[in-house]
Design a protein around this motif. Structure first.
Motif, PDB file in Angstrom:
ATOM      1  N   GLN A   1      -9.361  -4.708   4.188  1.00  0.00           N
ATOM      2  CA  GLN A   1      -8.843  -5.862   4.935  1.00  0.00           C
ATOM      3  C   GLN A   1      -9.937  -6.444   5.826  1.00  0.00           C
TER       4      GLN A   1
ATOM      5  N   GLU B   1      -5.423  12.527   3.575  1.00  0.00           N
ATOM      6  CA  GLU B   1      -6.188  11.840   2.534  1.00  0.00           C
ATOM      7  C   GLU B   1      -6.021  12.591   1.214  1.00  0.00           C
TER       8      GLU B   1
ATOM      9  N   PHE C   1      -7.802   1.061   2.710  1.00  0.00           N
ATOM     10  CA  PHE C   1      -6.945  -0.128   2.769  1.00  0.00           C
ATOM     11  C   PHE C   1      -7.353  -1.013   3.947  1.00  0.00           C
ATOM     12  N   PHE C   2      -7.464  -0.411   5.122  1.00  0.00           N
ATOM     13  CA  PHE C   2      -7.822  -1.212   6.302  1.00  0.00           C
ATOM     14  C   PHE C   2      -9.258  -1.729   6.214  1.00  0.00           C
TER      15      PHE C   2
ATOM     16  N   PHE D   1       0.836  -1.201   0.000  1.00  0.00           N
ATOM     17  CA  PHE D   1       0.000   0.000   0.000  1.00  0.00           C
ATOM     18  C   PHE D   1       0.876   1.258   0.000  1.00  0.00           C
TER      19      PHE D   1
ATOM     20  N   THR E   1      -7.458   4.438   5.162  1.00  0.00           N
ATOM     21  CA  THR E   1      -8.762   4.027   5.688  1.00  0.00           C
ATOM     22  C   THR E   1      -9.364   2.935   4.812  1.00  0.00           C
TER      23      THR E   1
END
Lengths: 731, 731
Positions: free
Chosen positions: B180, A726, B176-177, A176, B174
């Protein structure tokens, strides 16, 4: 506009290859030595043609490719005829349409079946999709150097040489962040060395003869689909009685590697830097500690250039006499003691150096669309890239290698890079950039090979490469696995180097090795003592043992970072040199028959189907089974023993195969078993007797590093989790 | 198998719609009121047909769709004929092929051009791609509720109702998690309310009449391409003299929303929970602090169920008399004081509750492939989902709404969910799951609408929805923007609610609002006092002002978290109620002509091309320009004023338009300008006079929250950056 499209698939019948084509109700079946390799029916056509738009973006070797299909026309109707030795299969659209045809022809070939597909169309057609028959339980291996998966089934693999990427797994935080920084994250299929070929567990190989972009999709149950961005292509296929024999045939087609120089078995190549004195002092320290040394690798022989990232190699391939005074004399003296010195080179030349002007004037670089030298951005400096399709440029660079490295007395070099070839580059030979891209590493290998051969030094000088494509197997003498992360991650750390070696072996390149300890420090990871030693343990079971300080030497643990590490490393080099005769035998097998030095268990135990899916264990040669510890903080290790009788190297205990076993695996004792009754038993028995008294220093998994350095490394981390960072647009 | 494929594109000529088809050398051009909408040539065909495989995976409203195209056949040849009022255009493949045809027919329609495409083929064909002409500088808006981009050019938008996702931007940590955890990250196009229509800056709209999966690709310079997974489809198109008139025509086709109940303008709806006493005490506190209150929203009226995630609403839509004692009486008393109480419902019914058994026995739920009730997993509990395609089930659920909510005395409710409809569900009407999926929110809206209408309460009772599709505009009365993150992120925070409102307006839904302060706490983010107040500032310029405690009430800042916050919020509610007559006028315009309450600047200033790309400012009604502060830690704010004369609301200063301006923007003074000379000037002038004396409490951007709560939130974070947590397989 009237359109006529003609597709020709020519299957050339090889001597000893049995090809048969049987018609069915709405199609046909092609078998090769009794194996069904193609199957056509109106509902399930084996060929489609079409057009698409491809948009390639590149930044420092990371390619982002957008591809859009605008037409894809399956050819549903077929007719089969045979003329003399030649099968002709005509494929067309269904209904009344006869715009598209496929003719399959069978002709004699030395050892394989030759398939050609030719598209002639007035329509904008620029690609085809060819399907080969698959079975649900079939495994497929190869595809060049694949780091994530040995069995390629279930996924698609673009064939495009490039930076392997950092992290190589989009479900990881490393990837990432690496994507955020320069789009450098990579994925399961990104590799320096893709190859458009596969070996099937059904005992045949299939090799695409084109360097144009292609993709092998193994995600379907009943077919493998190959997409090729070209309208005239060829394949070669052949079968063997086993996977091993199939690989032998593949390497017969692609070319094999010669045996390695004898000196390679006499110790480690130590990756060091910093000038003549420092190099010598590293050698003295290492030898005093008992390290067996075959050579010293000084990548900074050309000097360094200071950038905002720190000092970097100066890509002007000329000895920096200030940085390495007396190097020529020192190398001569060292060679008398059987110690060689190694250099570094790549096909890019910095535009501020002496070599550049000469080559630029002569037009030896790849050109841009405007006809001037294509300057590639390597981060605060720019380089020309030698156009190896220009025979004069090729010979000139061969001369640079001969004069500046061989004549100076180097024992070899890292021949780095060659994946960055720009698709919008203009080449002397007229080859389109998209086709030149994959071919370039092969030309780079060939240039190195010829320089060495013409100097009469093949078998004495060693160059190691990371990038490749079909043909590299013939021109390169040994590969290394490129830039692993300094971690234990499956997709880009120590385990991935093992998978890379095995998939390389399934692609006809049987000699490879890796940077001990990995290369890339991507914050917050740094190389730990544990990783260095686990990695070195694994490396002694490869044909070349070589250390690398990594991209951030001070932040990472080195063989010289503590007396305890040096001492343990010394013992590992002794284990490596003890294996010398056995390793030589394995290397000879590779040169003779293409059986790689590190081979998947199924080379020897194909009848045991469990072996078909094992990718972190391998046979080193015929008699030694190795299962490197590739995860952190392990004291024992579980592995699978195939159907045989086994002896554990470190305590001589006997084991029965066909079972999972767990063994003690402290640092320094990588799990290894030899086949009971092996003729090499006396040699294997020696291994457990090689001890080292390394003092009281224990090697904990993680030794705290200098906090300042850790901070420096951390400061390079990409966006934090703060909501304020962001970004507005998606990647 | 012989194949015959027939494509019929019927363009029905509408009264007042001028359609012309002109043939060209190898194709034709279709114009609508002089605007070129379709263009065909052999080299650039406007239609392709083909087949593909679609694999839909769903987990709690997050859909992961794998789609593979196996054939895509452009139709290159065309012929045009006209029979009476009907144009017929036949499209075929090129060459001698005549397998595929397109017939364009023109017939009268009330106000639009009707295009149908029909595929008849024996081949496995399951989709088509239709291209509409585009211009490079053209903007395209709409597509339902789009949270990331107002102008859709440059990207493709799948039309598929679903959870909007957490983070909605793959370049953020955000997302990315969130990916997951449950694959819940989302992307720029994920939305509760997609709609297969667009409005072009070239003054026409295009609306696809199908609920089957489709995708609108606006990424090409010279065409828009619509992919539809169906072989028989219809479009409606019409043009207007301006964007505003084009939207008026679109809403004429889709249906408009009625005016809002009058009580909505009298204050905020406070989202509170915890039982009757707590509800009343929140009201008392708020009113004492000067908060204007129109109602109390108690989503927990049904009680709660304890799971490992904490307590969650109990999805059995029956008043929990223990949790809310005397609710009926209390509601009656409150209503006399003009305070309403609001409930919560969705189309899912928990399988352990009383309602489930009744409906299950009668077969009122969507069924699985085995023919029994499809139980959907909502995380530690399972629900049946009412099958609204079954008239009996539909009426039964309408009865539940009437009896359990309307008769009890609620003033309205949140009508949540409806995006989870499973594609493998079996429906009473026989509609395939893939087509039912997008349609389901419309049926859910219709069920609520009819319940309210049949109770004679339309215009009095308010229900608010998040999910939608074509038809929602006709059945819903007001939307809310769903689950924003409690942050300022562009893709999923406060700014995204603004973009969502404007794109909704461009899709024919002119009434919407959002949860003040956002909803989703995704570790480590928590709602700050600053976010709460900035969000409330923005919300007063929407037709409905409603707070929500969020998914983790204790971890987030609330209107009642401090006296200073309550006091500032009170002033904002007073500003909101002051706007009452002006807001009513804007709502009336929406009901009459489909001009949304919050409208992009180009509704009023289309001649100023800068306005075409402004997505975080809007006109509230005709005379008020609003530019909410949507980023943290701002003391001033920059914005664009279009070509007019403007007065800054907070100091009465005059500004000339056609320029960027920067104004002071402390918390409590959201940048707003009114048009000089507006008939509403006296009302706008009142706004700056509304003061509040909120004591010494300053509202810093971030007030430290209870550390225990922060730890609790943090403990839910997904994988850390530790290399040991790296997963082996890619997502």
């Amino acid at each position: 506009m009237k359109v006529v499209a003609v597709f020709i698939v020519a299957l050339q019948l090889a001597i000893g290859v049995e090809v048969d084509v049987k018609t069915t109700i709405s199609g046909f079946v092609v078998t090769l030595d009794g194996i069904t390799i193609m199957e056509q029916s109106e509902m399930s056509p084996m060929l489609a043609v079409g057009a698409g738009n491809r948009d390639v973006m590149e930044f420092r070797g990371n390619f982002h490719i957008k591809d859009e299909v605008v037409s894809r026309i399956p050819l549903r109707r077929s007719s089969v005829t045979k003329i003399d030795d030649t099968w002709q299969i005509v494929l067309q659209e269904s209904g009344s349409s006869n715009e598209y045809q496929t003719i399959i022809e069978l002709e004699n070939d030395a050892s394989s079946l030759f398939v050609t597909v030719t598209v002639q169309a007035q329509h904008p057609i620029n690609r085809m999709w060819v399907r080969f028959k698959a079975e649900p339980s079939e495994r497929v291996y190869g595809g060049g150097e694949q780091f994530s998966y040995l069995n390629l089934r279930g996924r698609a693999y673009p064939i495009w040489t490039r930076e392997q990427g950092v992290g190589r797994n989009e479900s990881t935080i490393t990837t990432f962040f690496a994507h955020q920084r320069e789009g450098a994250g990579g994925a399961y299929h990104t590799t320096y060395f893709p190859q458009p070929s596969f070996v099937s567990s059904r005992h045949y190989f299939c090799h695409l003869l084109e360097s144009a972009p292609s993709a092998f999709d193994f995600s379907h149950e009943d077919y493998h689909e190959v997409e090729i961005l070209k309208t005239e292509v060829g394949f070669k296929l052949a079968s063997g009685s086993s996977i091993q024999e199939t690989v032998e045939k593949l390497t017969g087609l692609l070319g094999r590697q010669p045996e390695l120089p004898d000196w390679i078995y006499s110790g480690a190549i130590l990756g060091v830097q910093g000038g003549t004195d420092k190099m010598i002092s590293h050698l003295t320290d290492a030898q005093e500690a008992g390290v067996k040394v075959s050579g010293l690798w000084i990548q900074d022989w050309v000097g360094k250039k200071v950038t905002s990232f720190g000092s970097r190699l100066y890509w002007n391939w000329v000895w920096d006499e200030k940085w390495y005074p007396n190097l020529k004399t020192v190398m001569r003296d060292l060679k008398e003691k059987d110690i060689r010195v190694f250099a570094y080179i790549n096909p890019h030349i910095i535009n501020t150096g002496s070599l550049f002007n000469d080559a630029d004037k002569k037009g030896y670089f790849i050109k841009n669309q405007e006809g001037t030298t294509y300057l590639q951005d390597f981060g605060e400096y720019f380089c020309g890239t030698v156009d190896f399709t220009n025979p004069e440029a090729y010979n000139w660079y061969k001369g640079v290698i001969k004069t500046n490295m061989i004549d100076l007395g180097f024992g070899g070099w890292m021949a780095d890079f060659s994946e960055y070839t720009p698709v919008d580059g203009v080449f002397h030979s007229g080859i389109p950039g998209e086709e030149a891209h994959n071919l370039y590493p092969v030309l780079w290998a060939q240039c190195n090979r010829e320089a060495v051969e013409e100097a009469g030094q093949l078998g004495e000088i060693l160059y190691w490469m990371r990038s490749g494509f079909s043909g590299t197997g013939k021109h390169a003498v040994v590969m290394w696995a490129g830039d692993q992360n300094v971690d234990f991650s499956y997709s880009d750390g120590l385990p991935s180097a093992i998978t890379g070696a095995l998939s390389m072996g399934m692609s006809g390149m049987g000699l490879t090795h890796f940077d001990v300890g990995g290369y890339t420090t991507f914050p917050p990871m740094v190389r730990t003592p544990e990783l260095f030693l686990r990695s070195a343990e694994a490396a002694i079971f490869t044909p070349v043992l070589r250390t690398h300080e990594g991209n951030m030497p001070q932040a990472n643990w080195q063989f010289y970072s503590s007396p305890g590490t040096m001492c343990r490393f010394a013992r590992l080099t002794q284990l490596f040199t003890t294996l010398r005769p056995y390793m030589k035998e394995a290397v000879r097998q590779n040169a003779e028959s293409g059986t790689p030095v590190q081979r998947p268990l199924f080379f020897n135990y194909e009848n045991d189907p469990v072996t078909l899916d094992i990718q972190y264990q391998y046979m080193l040669g015929d008699d030694l089974l190795v299962a490197p510890v590739h995860q952190p903080q392990q004291t024992s290790w579980s592995l699978y023993l195939p159907d045989d009788d086994w002896v554990f190297v470190w305590d001589g205990k006997n084991y029965k195969g066909l079972s999972d076993v767990t063994v003690d695996a402290p640092i320094g004792k990588p799990p290894a078993f030899y086949r009971k009754g092996s003729k090499w038993t006396p040699l294997f028995e020696k291994l457990s007797g090689i001890m080292a008294s390394c003092g009281d220093e224990t090697i904990p998994p993680h030794i705290p590093l200098d906090q300042k350095i850790v901070q420096l490394v951390m400061s390079q981390v990409a966006p934090s989790s703060s909501q304020n960072q962001e970004v507005k647009d998606e990647l």
